[in-house]
Write an enzyme that holds these catalytic residues in place. Structure first.
Site, PDB file in Angstrom:
ATOM      1  N   ARG A 102       0.993  -1.276  -0.089  1.00  9.85           N
ATOM      2  CA  ARG A 102      -0.100  -0.271  -0.116  1.00  9.85           C
ATOM      3  C   ARG A 102       0.778   1.381   0.115  1.00  9.85           C
ATOM      4  O   ARG A 102       1.714   1.325   1.017  1.00  9.85           O
ATOM      5  CB  ARG A 102      -1.056  -0.087   1.199  1.00  9.85           C
ATOM      6  CG  ARG A 102      -1.529   1.257   1.601  1.00  9.85           C
ATOM      7  CD  ARG A 102      -2.836   1.109   2.350  1.00  9.85           C
ATOM      8  NE  ARG A 102      -3.908   0.490   1.933  1.00  9.85           N
ATOM      9  CZ  ARG A 102      -5.216   0.839   2.226  1.00  9.85           C
ATOM     10  NH1 ARG A 102      -5.449   1.407   3.512  1.00  9.85           N
ATOM     11  NH2 ARG A 102      -6.281   0.107   1.706  1.00  9.85           N
ATOM     12  N   HIS A 129      -7.182   0.883  -6.412  1.00 13.11           N
ATOM     13  CA  HIS A 129      -7.547  -0.151  -5.400  1.00 13.11           C
ATOM     14  C   HIS A 129      -8.269  -1.136  -5.988  1.00 13.11           C
ATOM     15  O   HIS A 129      -9.229  -1.405  -5.443  1.00 13.11           O
ATOM     16  CB  HIS A 129      -8.550   0.877  -4.381  1.00 13.11           C
ATOM     17  CG  HIS A 129      -8.277   0.002  -3.016  1.00 13.11           C
ATOM     18  ND1 HIS A 129      -7.715  -0.922  -2.697  1.00 13.11           N
ATOM     19  CD2 HIS A 129      -9.302   0.384  -1.894  1.00 13.11           C
ATOM     20  CE1 HIS A 129      -7.890  -1.247  -1.205  1.00 13.11           C
ATOM     21  NE2 HIS A 129      -8.849  -0.496  -0.838  1.00 13.11           N
ATOM     22  N   GLN A 132     -10.177  -4.009  -3.825  1.00 12.37           N
ATOM     23  CA  GLN A 132     -11.633  -3.622  -3.246  1.00 12.37           C
ATOM     24  C   GLN A 132     -12.482  -3.669  -4.213  1.00 12.37           C
ATOM     25  O   GLN A 132     -13.733  -4.203  -4.016  1.00 12.37           O
ATOM     26  CB  GLN A 132     -11.676  -1.978  -2.974  1.00 12.37           C
ATOM     27  CG  GLN A 132     -12.780  -1.528  -2.335  1.00 12.37           C
ATOM     28  CD  GLN A 132     -13.115  -2.130  -0.940  1.00 12.37           C
ATOM     29  OE1 GLN A 132     -12.375  -2.052  -0.142  1.00 12.37           O
ATOM     30  NE2 GLN A 132     -14.385  -2.411  -0.874  1.00 12.37           N
ATOM     31  N   ASP A 234     -17.156   7.566  -1.968  1.00  9.57           N
ATOM     32  CA  ASP A 234     -15.916   7.177  -1.062  1.00  9.57           C
ATOM     33  C   ASP A 234     -15.411   8.663  -0.466  1.00  9.57           C
ATOM     34  O   ASP A 234     -16.306   9.675  -0.761  1.00  9.57           O
ATOM     35  CB  ASP A 234     -14.645   6.735  -1.988  1.00  9.57           C
ATOM     36  CG  ASP A 234     -13.490   6.474  -1.055  1.00  9.57           C
ATOM     37  OD1 ASP A 234     -13.513   6.296  -0.053  1.00  9.57           O
ATOM     38  OD2 ASP A 234     -12.469   6.592  -1.875  1.00  9.57           O
ATOM     39  N   CYS A 274     -16.358   1.540   0.353  1.00  8.80           N
ATOM     40  CA  CYS A 274     -15.147   0.795   0.422  1.00  8.80           C
ATOM     41  C   CYS A 274     -14.794   0.986   2.060  1.00  8.80           C
ATOM     42  O   CYS A 274     -14.012  -0.021   2.698  1.00  8.80           O
ATOM     43  CB  CYS A 274     -14.004   1.081  -0.170  1.00  8.80           C
ATOM     44  SG  CYS A 274     -13.316   2.721  -0.061  1.00  8.80           S
ATOM     45  N   ARG A 302     -13.755  -8.555   1.859  1.00  7.53           N
ATOM     46  CA  ARG A 302     -12.295  -8.249   1.402  1.00  7.53           C
ATOM     47  C   ARG A 302     -11.467  -9.761   1.561  1.00  7.53           C
ATOM     48  O   ARG A 302     -10.545 -10.014   0.852  1.00  7.53           O
ATOM     49  CB  ARG A 302     -11.667  -7.295   2.360  1.00  7.53           C
ATOM     50  CG  ARG A 302     -12.444  -5.951   2.228  1.00  7.53           C
ATOM     51  CD  ARG A 302     -12.016  -5.463   0.701  1.00  7.53           C
ATOM     52  NE  ARG A 302     -10.671  -5.044   0.634  1.00  7.53           N
ATOM     53  CZ  ARG A 302      -9.790  -4.192   0.953  1.00  7.53           C
ATOM     54  NH1 ARG A 302     -10.154  -3.261   1.633  1.00  7.53           N
ATOM     55  NH2 ARG A 302      -8.436  -4.349   0.673  1.00  7.53           N
TER      56      ARG A 302
HETATM   57  N1  NVA Z   1      -9.998   6.916  -1.507  1.00  7.49           N
HETATM   58  C1  NVA Z   1      -9.637   6.375  -0.084  1.00  7.49           C
HETATM   59  C2  NVA Z   1      -9.898   5.058  -0.083  1.00  7.49           C
HETATM   60  C3  NVA Z   1      -9.463   4.309   1.304  1.00  7.49           C
HETATM   61  C4  NVA Z   1      -9.727   2.858   1.366  1.00  7.49           C
HETATM   62  C5  NVA Z   1      -8.144   6.758  -0.042  1.00  7.49           C
HETATM   63  O1  NVA Z   1      -7.254   6.353  -0.827  1.00  7.49           O
HETATM   64  O2  NVA Z   1      -7.621   7.233   1.204  1.00  7.49           O
HETATM   65  N1   CP Z   2     -11.315  -0.209   2.232  1.00  6.54           N
HETATM   66  C1   CP Z   2      -9.936  -0.107   2.730  1.00  6.54           C
HETATM   67  O1   CP Z   2      -9.122  -0.392   1.964  1.00  6.54           O
HETATM   68  O2   CP Z   2     -10.023   0.054   4.157  1.00  6.54           O
HETATM   69  P1   CP Z   2      -8.666   0.027   4.882  1.00  6.54           P
HETATM   70  O3   CP Z   2      -7.899   1.584   4.675  1.00  6.54           O
HETATM   71  O4   CP Z   2      -9.065   0.112   6.315  1.00  6.54           O
HETATM   72  O5   CP Z   2      -7.550  -0.937   4.668  1.00  6.54           O
END
Ligand code: NVA
Ligand code: CP
Length: 318
Positions: A102, A129, A132, A234, A274, A302
């Site tokens: 990540r 992502h 997801q 989101d 998500c 997930r």
């Molecule tokens: N768009 C959000 C998704 C979190 C799972 C982010 O990147 O923070």
């Molecule tokens: N949806 C998702 O990726 O959640 P987290 O940021 O908690 O891993």
């Protein structure tokens, strides 16, 4: 060897195959049958951003497949002190069987993967992502909203007509990839200046010509919601955009998925997110907790969808 960095790199059949594996493994899981498909395999999980669901689902998932997950935060590793990503990739990759990363830019993820001797999974980047989205389609299948090109146990209710309301971020970009690869209808409603990535939209439009997907980008949430059977959104400020939070609250105020907006969707529409969700901003508490919401089924999926990804990558390595 294949990496899982973006759905752009996968065919429709490959995506559906991963979901089929997930469905099969979930069935076994619900019947308490063990599925040691990655016995003694080690998954390193590197986080340069926070996570709840991704971390827990990958760690629990690899363990339930007979392997072991190793959580590595960039704060505690040499990455946080500036070790080049290409050195980390080769060192860690020489000791484990798969890596989930990540991180921030897609380029950083791609650089990491290009040096890794083992498959790399995108656990979220600024651009995509994808794990997801496999989860979200699995959840839609369970709710009877799917394309009829494969058969599933759940009774078919409708073919997907998805409305994504809000920031044109990594989730919006990923929905574009999923819809255009699989061939379903997707409308994204985002404010001017916050639309999905231009290159991703171009790619999606060209994939749509092959798959038959119908992709629309608008600024009008009401237009997007009309008759759709999946409503999703989101956060307005993704990880790394914390400084823009206040400014974005004003820009996005008409994009809050509330009961009035939900009423424009099909009466059997489901709501997905998500997570983490910011109640009172991109969605109201009443929608998250309401009868159309499937967000916790989605969160649990997930675990299953990512087992599908890991097993598929493991089976397709050379
Ligand atoms: N768009 C959000 C998704 C979190 C799972 C982010 O990147 O923070
Ligand atoms: N949806 C998702 O990726 O959640 P987290 O940021 O908690 O891993």
């Amino acid at each position: 060897m294949r990496h899982f960095l973006t759905l752009k790199d996968f065919t429709k059949d490959e995506i559906l195959d991963m979901i089929d594996i997930a469905i099969k493994i979930k069935k076994d899981f619900l019947q308490s049958k063990s599925t040691p498909l990655m016995k003694n395999k080690i998954l390193a999980m590197i986080f340069e951003k926070n996570s709840t669901r991704t971390r827990v689902s990958f760690e629990a998932g690899i363990y339930q497949l007979g392997g072991m997950g190793m959580f590595l935060s960039s704060k505690d590793t040499q990455l946080g002190r500036g070790e080049p990503i290409k050195d980390t990739a080769r060192a860690i990759g020489s000791m484990v069987d798969m890596i989930m990363l990540r991180t921030y830019s897609q380029e950083r993820l791609e650089e990491f993967a290009s040096y890794s001797p083992v498959p790399v999974i995108n656990g979220l980047s600024d651009l995509f992502h994808p794990a997801q989205l496999l989860t979200d389609y699995l959840t839609m299948i369970e709710c009877g909203i799917y394309l009829l090109n494969r058969q599933y146990d759940s009774v078919h209710i409708a073919t997907p007509k998805v409305a994504y309301i809000g920031d044109g971020n990594n989730m919006a970009n990923s929905w574009l990839m999923l819809a255009s690869k699989l061939g379903f209808e997707l409308t994204i409603a985002s404010p001017e200046g916050y639309m999905p990535d231009t290159k991703v939209v171009q790619d999606a439009m060209s994939f749509a010509q092959i798959s038959g997907a119908k992709i629309t980008i608008t600024t009008c949430p009401k237009q997007a919601l009309k008759g759709c059977n999946v409503v999703t959104t989101d956060t307005w400020a993704s990880m790394g955009q914390e400084d823009e939070k206040q400014e974005r609250k004003k820009i996005f105020e008409d994009y809050c998925v509330n009961d009035d907006l939900m009423s424009l969707a099909d009466q059997n529409a489901i709501f997905l997110h998500c997570f983490p969700a910011y109640r009172g901003q991109e969605v109201t508490d009443s929608v998250v907790e309401g009868h159309q919401s499937r967000v916790f089924q989605e969160a649990q999926n997930r675990l299953h969808a990512q087992k599908g990804i890991m097993v598929w990558l493991h089976q397709n390595r050379i």
